[in-house]
Scaffold this motif. Structure first.
Motif, PDB file in Angstrom:
ATOM      1  N   GLN A  14      -8.502  -6.027  -0.281  1.00 17.93           N
ATOM      2  CA  GLN A  14      -7.288  -6.292  -0.325  1.00 17.93           C
ATOM      3  C   GLN A  14      -6.465  -6.000  -1.870  1.00 17.93           C
ATOM      4  O   GLN A  14      -7.297  -6.286  -3.044  1.00 17.93           O
ATOM      5  CB  GLN A  14      -7.201  -7.859  -0.123  1.00 17.93           C
ATOM      6  N   PRO A  15      -5.476  -5.642  -1.748  1.00 17.67           N
ATOM      7  CA  PRO A  15      -4.546  -5.375  -3.067  1.00 17.67           C
ATOM      8  C   PRO A  15      -4.634  -6.495  -3.964  1.00 17.67           C
ATOM      9  O   PRO A  15      -4.800  -6.334  -5.231  1.00 17.67           O
ATOM     10  CB  PRO A  15      -3.111  -5.090  -2.539  1.00 17.67           C
ATOM     11  N   SER A  16      -4.818  -7.858  -3.452  1.00 20.10           N
ATOM     12  CA  SER A  16      -4.853  -9.170  -4.468  1.00 20.10           C
ATOM     13  C   SER A  16      -6.177  -8.911  -5.323  1.00 20.10           C
ATOM     14  O   SER A  16      -6.290  -9.467  -6.276  1.00 20.10           O
ATOM     15  CB  SER A  16      -4.951 -10.101  -3.569  1.00 20.10           C
ATOM     16  N   HIS A  19      -5.194  -6.866  -8.258  1.00 24.01           N
ATOM     17  CA  HIS A  19      -4.357  -7.837  -9.195  1.00 24.01           C
ATOM     18  C   HIS A  19      -5.329  -8.633 -10.151  1.00 24.01           C
ATOM     19  O   HIS A  19      -5.179  -8.755 -11.268  1.00 24.01           O
ATOM     20  CB  HIS A  19      -3.490  -8.490  -8.230  1.00 24.01           C
ATOM     21  N   GLU A  23      -6.221  -8.834 -13.959  1.00 21.18           N
ATOM     22  CA  GLU A  23      -6.069  -9.756 -14.935  1.00 21.18           C
ATOM     23  C   GLU A  23      -7.334 -10.185 -15.600  1.00 21.18           C
ATOM     24  O   GLU A  23      -7.270 -10.534 -16.863  1.00 21.18           O
ATOM     25  CB  GLU A  23      -5.815 -11.192 -14.000  1.00 21.18           C
ATOM     26  N   GLU A  71     -13.741 -16.298  -6.975  1.00 23.78           N
ATOM     27  CA  GLU A  71     -13.823 -17.755  -6.964  1.00 23.78           C
ATOM     28  C   GLU A  71     -15.261 -18.130  -6.510  1.00 23.78           C
ATOM     29  O   GLU A  71     -15.620 -17.909  -5.359  1.00 23.78           O
ATOM     30  CB  GLU A  71     -12.782 -18.385  -6.186  1.00 23.78           C
ATOM     31  N   LYS A 140      -4.298   2.897 -10.705  1.00 27.86           N
ATOM     32  CA  LYS A 140      -5.124   3.565  -9.949  1.00 27.86           C
ATOM     33  C   LYS A 140      -6.582   2.725  -9.973  1.00 27.86           C
ATOM     34  O   LYS A 140      -7.197   2.542 -11.239  1.00 27.86           O
ATOM     35  CB  LYS A 140      -5.426   5.120 -10.200  1.00 27.86           C
ATOM     36  N   LEU A 315      -2.506   2.069  -6.147  1.00 30.60           N
ATOM     37  CA  LEU A 315      -1.352   0.843  -5.769  1.00 30.60           C
ATOM     38  C   LEU A 315      -0.084   1.254  -6.562  1.00 30.60           C
ATOM     39  O   LEU A 315       0.558   0.411  -6.711  1.00 30.60           O
ATOM     40  CB  LEU A 315      -1.989  -0.377  -6.398  1.00 30.60           C
ATOM     41  N   MET A 318       3.028   0.127  -4.966  1.00 28.51           N
ATOM     42  CA  MET A 318       3.109  -1.266  -4.753  1.00 28.51           C
ATOM     43  C   MET A 318       3.239  -1.852  -5.813  1.00 28.51           C
ATOM     44  O   MET A 318       3.434  -3.278  -6.172  1.00 28.51           O
ATOM     45  CB  MET A 318       2.205  -1.743  -3.748  1.00 28.51           C
TER      46      MET A 318
END
Lengths: 329, 378
Positions: A14-16, A19, A23, A71, A140, A315, A318
């Motif tokens: 997933q793109p998340s 992200h 981070e 997590e 990328k 990405l 997006m």
């Protein structure tokens, strides 16, 4: 008899996740390229009925990772299995290319084998490895998954009748009873044992209880089930491979022929449909490796070009503010 | 420009008050409590949906911390919306869908028109502009579809698209010696059918020549405080699990809506994630119309049931099982309380729990090929 062929996992990132990795990379990992533990998830393979042709289309056998993969206390949604894995992010594309992939892979395979022999914990059977390089300026992300699976030599074969609908062995009441018992388990079991009681009921137990649970059950009456991420009717999913290796390593006397239930019903079927789970009898030549030496393992994921090589998630469309601005006009 | 606009919308939403009174029947808008109630109902009825808490820093205080938005993963999308271009020849394919319970004679006006019913897939119907070259061939069903689709090479054919991955970017590190050929790995069979493959009758034989490219979508539903309606967000993946670009996502949105009501925006529950979103400015008015129609039929049904003097226990059960049963809702509103206070004299009509199920049917018309509406079996 035909050789059993297993449908490999297909990674779905997933793109998340990217992200989150960005981070982590900027705020916490910085220049460290130490391994980070992550969790993925897979669930029962889904197929979708094409409304125009009426065909059942099997969806890919996905192992998904997302932002919650980092997590530790992530609470899984109902009905999913959560394999753990290792993420290793490299700082430069050169490091990524030069990574000693064989060592990394063998380390992960060794972990699985150790768990089989020592802890007998089936939750560790689906460990996976992910190596990444994040080009943060160009949005990328290069990545390569490996899902280690032990190779059985000689290979497992399936009876000539192939995979049959589970209804041939368990009637619908028994299947709903299995479904109900799975729902009430404290953790979602990736693998489980099924036993028919003398009274006609079926009961299930975790694979870890094999010896106790099947103490008085002859091998022919044993049924070993796994949550199958493959919706393909002829190819069982990847998790079965390590389960078979597990059974051969720990219980060689009773597992040269095993009856396998591919559990494929996340919900009881609607009245007009049938149960999707399948059952088949697998056997392996008795001479198959009985030593406690670790069998060789395979499982690097192929890229969309069908080659053993890394994949690329681009990405920029997006994530890159410039392309987003262009998109918004 | 877009960033400014997004910020402006964020401020506007921040300043707008939280809707307190239930007015969903009057103007199609719902309160956060009703959103939660309707979401609970959706999650209960359709376990593919689940609540998410999202990024803690983006949590919205008018929603429970663990129920910030709804999400479902891996929604299949078999075809591109561009292949559904609607022509006059399709009109005879329209079919009335009845929403009334099948056990009662359906009241007037509770049907919807389903278009494209029984329509056969045909490449000739695709818009002239549709790009045929990026459609993968369907693998045979006795092949391993998962592995097969995942390994089809599309890169070369897509090179016309500007945003496509340039193959030169992928580092040259194919390592075929990394592992030997493994006879027990289901091979990508569209290319090389393994001789050992189980020879079964091929159920998809008939579908040969029919082109499919299965994408999957993650669909999120959030609550938009300014418009006081749910709002839908989409993140798509192609058959290799690669995220879709905005241009590719627009292929799955009906031509009337792409680039107009559907835009790429920052997802409100994440610090950085971008997703395609259906702009909610017209949601309330559409929902109002749909709810009015459904409500009338439900009220008529409830009245009819009340009039029948003899109610067998079986009938009572049937009533309870219905979505619009008279069970009190957790998101009880003034309307519902009033109706409850008046006892059995006033029929309650459609309950707000059902709002999101209706909403999904509405969204399905904007994204016709994404199977968001898992409720059709219901």
């Amino acid at each position: 008899m035909p050789i059993v062929q297993f449908a490999p996992f297909a990674s779905l990132v997933q793109p998340s996740l990217w992200h989150k990795l960005t981070e982590l990379k900027i705020d916490i990992l910085k220049l460290s390229d130490a391994a980070v533990p992550i969790t993925g998830s897979y669930s029962i393979g889904r197929s979708v009925k094409d409304r125009e042709t009426g065909q059942e289309i099997a969806l890919p056998c996905n192992l998904t990772i997302g932002s919650e993969s980092f997590e530790e206390a992530h609470k899984p949604p109902r009905g999913s299995v959560f394999p753990v894995g290792t993420l290793k992010n490299y700082n430069t594309i050169e490091d990524f290319k030069a990574a000693d992939k064989t060592t990394l892979f063998n380390y992960e395979a060794e972990l699985i084998w150790d768990h089989i022999l020592k802890t007998r914990d089936t939750a560790q059977l689906n460990r996976f490895l992910l190596i990444t390089f994040a080009d943060l300026k160009k949005y990328k992300y290069y990545y390569w998954f490996a899902f280690p699976a032990f190779v059985s030599k000689p290979a497992w074969e399936i009876g000539d009748e192939g995979w049959a609908n589970a209804a041939s062995e368990f009637n619908p009441e028994k299947l709903s009873s299995i479904h109900g018992q799975l729902q009430t388990q404290p953790t979602h079991l990736p693998y489980f044992l099924v036993k028919k009681e003398a009274s006609g009921d079926v009961i299930i137990a975790p694979v870890e209880d094999y010896e106790k649970f099947y103490a008085s059950v002859p091998p022919e009456a044993q049924t070993i089930a796994f949550v199958d991420p493959s919706a393909d009717p002829s190819n069982p999913g990847w998790p079965l491979r390590n389960l078979l290796a597990y059974l051969r390593a720990l219980y060689p006397a009773t597992t040269s022929t095993v009856r396998i239930l591919r559990w494929r019903d996340s919900e009881p079927p609607s009245p007009s449909a049938t149960w999707k789970s399948q059952i088949g009898t697998l056997s392996v030549a008795a001479a198959a490796s009985l030593s406690s030496e670790r069998p060789s393992a395979v499982g690097w994921e192929k890229n969309p070009q069908g080659k053993l090589g890394p994949r690329l998630a681009d990405l920029a469309p997006m994530m890159d503010p410039t392309s987003l601005a262009a998109q918004a006009v | 420009m877009q960033a400014i606009q997004s910020h402006l919308f964020a401020v506007r939403e921040y300043l707008s008050p939280v809707l307190k009174e239930s007015k969903f029947k009057e103007h199609g808008r719902i309160t956060p409590e009703e959103f939660v109630a309707a979401g609970d109902f959706l999650v209960y009825k359709f376990p593919v949906w689940s609540w998410e808490k999202g990024d803690a820093s983006k949590a919205r205080d008018f929603l429970p911390a663990d129920k910030q938005y709804l999400v479902t993963h891996g929604v299949p999308c078999l075809r591109r919306a561009t292949s559904l271009a609607y022509t006059d020849a399709d009109e005879d394919a329209e079919r009335l869908l009845s929403f009334a319970d099948s056990s009662t004679p359906s009241a007037d006006g509770d049907e919807w028109v389903e278009t494209h019913a029984g329509r056969k897939a045909s490449n000739a119907n695709a818009k002239p502009g549709a790009d045929h070259s990026d459609i993968a061939e369907i693998p045979d069903a006795d092949d391993d579809v998962a592995a097969g689709v995942g390994s089809l090479s599309l890169g070369g054919k897509e090179s016309k698209e500007p945003e496509v991955i340039d193959l030169d970017d992928i580092p040259d590190m194919e390592e075929d010696d990394l592992e030997d050929g493994d006879e027990a790995t289901a091979a990508p069979k569209p290319k090389a059918p393994a001789p050992a493959a189980v020879a079964e009758p091929n159920p998809a034989e008939a579908a040969k020549g029919n082109l499919l490219q299965v994408r999957t979508y993650d669909v999120m539903i959030t609550y938009d405080k300014y418009y006081q309606t749910p709002r839908v967000w989409l993140i798509g993946y192609d058959e290799n699990g690669t995220p879709l670009t905005p241009t590719q996502i627009f292929q799955d949105i009906s031509a009337d809506h792409a680039h107009k009501t559907v835009t790429i925006e920052p997802f409100i529950h994440s610090a950085s994630l971008q997703a395609a979103s259906v702009h909610p400015c017209k949601h309330a008015s559409v929902m109002k119309k749909v709810i009015e129609r459904m409500n009338n039929s439900v009220v008529a049904e409830q009245l009819a049931q009340r009039k029948s003097p003899v109610t067998s226990p079986k009938d009572k059960d049937a009533t309870k099982k219905k979505w619009f049963g008279t069970r009190k809702s957790s998101g009880s509103s003034k309307d519902i309380q009033a109706a409850a206070a008046e006892g059995d004299d006033e029929p309650e009509g459609m309950r707000v729990d059902f709002y999101l199920v209706v909403f999904l049917k509405f969204i399905a018309s904007i994204v016709p090929t994404i199977e968001v509406d898992s409720t059709t079996s219901f």
